[in-house]
Design an enzyme around this catalytic site. Sequence first.
Site, PDB file in Angstrom:
ATOM      1  N   ARG A  79      14.257  -0.045  -7.164  1.00 64.68           N
ATOM      2  CA  ARG A  79      12.971   0.639  -6.997  1.00 64.68           C
ATOM      3  C   ARG A  79      13.055   1.490  -5.739  1.00 64.68           C
ATOM      4  O   ARG A  79      13.182   0.942  -4.638  1.00 64.68           O
ATOM      5  CB  ARG A  79      11.884  -0.427  -6.895  1.00 64.68           C
ATOM      6  CG  ARG A  79      10.467   0.101  -6.735  1.00 64.68           C
ATOM      7  CD  ARG A  79       9.494  -1.077  -6.613  1.00 64.68           C
ATOM      8  NE  ARG A  79       8.136  -0.626  -6.397  1.00 64.68           N
ATOM      9  CZ  ARG A  79       7.645  -0.276  -5.217  1.00 64.68           C
ATOM     10  NH1 ARG A  79       8.396  -0.332  -4.146  1.00 64.68           N
ATOM     11  NH2 ARG A  79       6.388   0.121  -5.105  1.00 64.68           N
ATOM     12  N   LYS A  92      11.752   0.242   3.647  1.00 68.82           N
ATOM     13  CA  LYS A  92      11.016  -0.909   4.191  1.00 68.82           C
ATOM     14  C   LYS A  92      11.356  -1.152   5.658  1.00 68.82           C
ATOM     15  O   LYS A  92      12.381  -0.697   6.157  1.00 68.82           O
ATOM     16  CB  LYS A  92      11.267  -2.145   3.324  1.00 68.82           C
ATOM     17  CG  LYS A  92      10.508  -2.040   1.998  1.00 68.82           C
ATOM     18  CD  LYS A  92      10.606  -3.270   1.145  1.00 68.82           C
ATOM     19  CE  LYS A  92       9.752  -3.076  -0.121  1.00 68.82           C
ATOM     20  NZ  LYS A  92       9.921  -4.171  -1.079  1.00 68.82           N
TER      21      LYS A  92
HETATM   22  C1  7PJ Z   1       8.124  -3.982  -4.254  1.00 64.19           C
HETATM   23  C2  7PJ Z   1       7.255  -3.842  -5.322  1.00 64.19           C
HETATM   24  C3  7PJ Z   1       9.364  -4.660  -4.458  1.00 64.19           C
HETATM   25  C4  7PJ Z   1       8.695  -4.946  -6.749  1.00 64.19           C
HETATM   26  C5  7PJ Z   1       6.361  -2.967  -3.569  1.00 64.19           C
HETATM   27  C6  7PJ Z   1       6.828  -1.056  -0.627  1.00 64.19           C
HETATM   28  C7  7PJ Z   1       5.888  -2.153  -0.916  1.00 64.19           C
HETATM   29  N1  7PJ Z   1       7.526  -4.317  -6.562  1.00 64.19           N
HETATM   30  N2  7PJ Z   1       6.153  -3.203  -4.879  1.00 64.19           N
HETATM   31  N3  7PJ Z   1       9.587  -5.118  -5.723  1.00 64.19           N
HETATM   32  N4  7PJ Z   1       7.564  -3.406  -3.164  1.00 64.19           N
HETATM   33  N5  7PJ Z   1       9.006  -5.427  -7.950  1.00 64.19           N
HETATM   34  O1  7PJ Z   1       7.315  -0.355  -1.494  1.00 64.19           O
HETATM   35  O2  7PJ Z   1       7.097  -0.895   0.616  1.00 64.19           O
HETATM   36  O3  7PJ Z   1      10.197  -4.855  -3.567  1.00 64.19           O
HETATM   37  S1  7PJ Z   1       5.188  -2.158  -2.565  1.00 64.19           S
END
Ligand code: 7PJ
Length: 261
Positions: A237, A203
């Site tokens: 994640r 990010k």
């Molecule tokens: C997240 C997500 C996060 C959860 C994305 C990216 C944006 N779901 N989906 N937590 N980020 N739960 O990966 O840059 O931080 S999409």
Amino acid sequence: MGIVNVTPDSFSDGGNYATEKQAVAHGLALLREGADILDIGGESTRPGAAPVSEAEELDRVMPVVQELAKSGAIISVDTSKAVVMKEAIKAGAHIINDIRALQEPGALEAVAETDAGVCLMHMQGAPATMQNNPNYRHLIEEVEQFLIQQALRAEKAGIARERICLDYGFGFGKTVEQNFELLAHTNYFARLPYPILVGLSRKSSIGAVTGRGVHDRLVGSVTGALLAAQRGASIVRVHDVAATRDAFKIWLMTENQSHKD
Ligand code: 7PJ
């Protein structure tokens, strides 16, 4: 949790077949790297991203869910749309990962009438504008209040506590400093009666601190994931499953030896 994006890039030749095939291959590769969960998403939620229609999101995500569910992996689907939730669960998805915390029309009911798990995330504002002027009086308390409120709303709708996990939403309507304040307080959120998921992989705040472009954020991302886990996050994640696994192996080995004198 390994990230499987199903968002066609500008070089794809129209139609989603190439994108689909790549996403499935990528998911299988992440499983070989040691992912326990695959998070499949067809909506780009990057700051400023354009919205995706229901039909388009179904078209992107469903073939990949169907195919990857056959692998026996735990499948999570990153969506806010009730229709996508229902179809994905029917096709074998186990978890709905919703950055909008089941607040879109029909989403709460769509999950409640199944036995799928759900991740409820905090976001201030909407993806298109959330980074314009993030504003909190008491960041940690406000995020916590929101998450507790949404978790109780979900429980009231019939989603058992054991099915719910929470995420403070690193990068979603927060400044760089606020993102790291949340990361630093992961242990505070981890005392709640729900597992905590943290997503910070590649990010922009990782880039802001390290001065690295999006393809050069591996060390920053792995370090962040390790810090989150050490502070009590149950799920991280990530894009880089193998590298994150290596870091966790070193941590675990050290923990295993730490009680010896
Ligand atoms: C997240 C997500 C996060 C959860 C994305 C990216 C944006 N779901 N989906 N937590 N980020 N739960 O990966 O840059 O931080 S999409």
